[in-house]
Scaffold this active site. Structure first.
Site, mmCIF file in Angstrom:
data_model
loop_
_atom_site.group_PDB
_atom_site.id
_atom_site.type_symbol
_atom_site.label_atom_id
_atom_site.label_comp_id
_atom_site.label_asym_id
_atom_site.label_seq_id
_atom_site.Cartn_x
_atom_site.Cartn_y
_atom_site.Cartn_z
ATOM 1 N N HIS A 157 1.549 -8.650 6.655
ATOM 2 C CA HIS A 157 2.180 -9.793 7.043
ATOM 3 C C HIS A 157 3.654 -9.908 6.522
ATOM 4 O O HIS A 157 3.993 -9.685 5.325
ATOM 5 C CB HIS A 157 1.500 -10.900 6.743
ATOM 6 C CG HIS A 157 0.079 -10.871 7.092
ATOM 7 N ND1 HIS A 157 -0.109 -11.389 8.378
ATOM 8 C CD2 HIS A 157 -1.244 -10.435 6.906
ATOM 9 C CE1 HIS A 157 -1.496 -11.439 8.844
ATOM 10 N NE2 HIS A 157 -2.229 -10.927 7.721
ATOM 11 N N THR A 209 2.063 2.793 -2.835
ATOM 12 C CA THR A 209 3.221 1.941 -2.196
ATOM 13 C C THR A 209 4.261 3.021 -1.404
ATOM 14 O O THR A 209 4.969 2.433 -0.546
ATOM 15 C CB THR A 209 3.983 1.063 -2.940
ATOM 16 O OG1 THR A 209 4.644 1.916 -4.066
ATOM 17 C CG2 THR A 209 3.052 0.096 -3.735
ATOM 18 N N LYS A 210 4.179 4.176 -1.866
ATOM 19 C CA LYS A 210 5.290 5.234 -1.331
ATOM 20 C C LYS A 210 4.727 6.482 -1.171
ATOM 21 O O LYS A 210 3.912 6.912 -2.081
ATOM 22 C CB LYS A 210 6.570 5.401 -2.344
ATOM 23 C CG LYS A 210 7.372 4.215 -2.499
ATOM 24 C CD LYS A 210 8.156 3.339 -1.306
ATOM 25 C CE LYS A 210 8.894 2.330 -1.463
ATOM 26 N NZ LYS A 210 9.474 1.879 -0.258
ATOM 27 N N ARG A 224 2.263 6.036 -9.697
ATOM 28 C CA ARG A 224 3.328 7.168 -9.874
ATOM 29 C C ARG A 224 2.922 8.406 -10.214
ATOM 30 O O ARG A 224 1.734 8.536 -10.487
ATOM 31 C CB ARG A 224 4.194 6.469 -11.294
ATOM 32 C CG ARG A 224 4.567 5.371 -11.115
ATOM 33 C CD ARG A 224 5.624 4.914 -12.520
ATOM 34 N NE ARG A 224 6.079 3.507 -12.292
ATOM 35 C CZ ARG A 224 7.320 3.401 -11.765
ATOM 36 N NH1 ARG A 224 8.079 4.356 -11.079
ATOM 37 N NH2 ARG A 224 7.852 2.101 -11.693
ATOM 38 N N LYS A 227 1.887 14.258 -12.411
ATOM 39 C CA LYS A 227 2.314 15.745 -12.758
ATOM 40 C C LYS A 227 1.822 16.437 -11.064
ATOM 41 O O LYS A 227 1.290 15.808 -10.313
ATOM 42 C CB LYS A 227 1.483 16.545 -13.590
ATOM 43 C CG LYS A 227 -0.090 16.489 -13.345
ATOM 44 C CD LYS A 227 -0.897 17.360 -14.682
ATOM 45 C CE LYS A 227 -2.281 17.556 -14.736
ATOM 46 N NZ LYS A 227 -2.720 18.266 -15.649
#
Length: 250
Positions: A157, A209-210, A224, A227
């Site tokens: 949204h 998120t990425k 994140r 490794k």
């Protein structure tokens, strides 16, 4: 064992083995449940867009718009799976795929905006309570493990205009791609626009998120890269995992 030979033939995998010992009572219960699922599947698949081979369907399974649903061989839909295939491309599930109980797959949220659809590759398994929202498109590769309670979103949204209600600001859609041989841990969340590179492992509870490169091990909120699974390979991601733009977070 006869059952093991039958499963090898169905899956087309001569190396398939049962690693645990079952007594006669176990085998009778297992085969009885599967037989009932095949009977349900034989009826329901008549309404599919296409079907190739056996379909196993548990109790309480709901498939909306089945004419947009394509099933490969040996599809297993356990009890109380909910599927709504209404979308431009529908839902295409390849061979030897299983969805455990209480999984949900939807392709259209707000009826005014028809969604894109969902594709699931060969030999992939989706565990109990997973939620796949394919409004912007979801592509899952071969041999993917998706843990219980995983959530995948391909639509968010918009909410940047404080003078409008959030529900009136429309949505942003962006496809999610999970490449071959990935393991998505229990309770992980994957947001719109993310590509998970081949061979990656996403830790339980992670919020991705990425996009991340192949063979990445990802954990945390936001996720994140810890490794890379290949020794000596540069530990990078396709795009640095940072806090997402607030206009695209949902």
């Amino acid at each position: 064992m006869l059952i093991e030979k039958v499963i090898r033939k169905l899956k087309g995998n001569p190396d398939y083995k049962w690693e645990s010992k079952y007594d006669l009572r176990d085998l009778v219960e297992i085969t009885s449940v599967r037989f009932k699922q095949v009977l349900r599947g034989s009826w329901k698949k008549i309404f599919f867009k296409a079907s190739n081979g056996l379909v196993f369907i548990g109790t309480g399974v709901i498939i909306r718009h089945p004419y947009l649903f394509t099933a490969g061989a040996n599809l297993i839909l356990e009890d109380h799976v909910y599927i709504n295939a209404l979308s431009c491309k529908g839902i295409f599930v390849k061979d030897n795929v299983s969805l455990a109980r209480n999984c949900t797959m939807i392709c259209t949220g707000v009826i005014a905006h028809k969604g894109v659809g969902i594709t699931i590759g060969n030999n992939s398994g989706i565990n109990a309570g997973a939620y796949l929202a394919g409004q912007g498109g979801i592509e899952i590769g071969d041999d993917v493990i998706i843990g219980p309670g995983v959530k995948i979103f391909s639509e968010n949204h918009n909410f940047s205009d404080t003078d409008k209600n959030i529900k009136d600001q429309g949505v942003t859609r962006s496809s999610v791609v999970i490449e071959n041989n990935c393991w998505i841990g229990a309770g992980a969340t994957i947001l719109a626009g993310v590509t998970i590179g081949e061979g990656s492992v996403i830790a339980a509870g992670c919020v991705v998120t990425k996009s991340v490169a192949s063979n990445s091990i990802v954990a945390g909120v936001p996720g994140r890269v810890l490794k890379n699974r290949k020794p000596g390979e540069v530990e990078v991601i396709i795009k640095s995992i940072t806090r997402p733009d607030v206009t695209k977070y949902g």
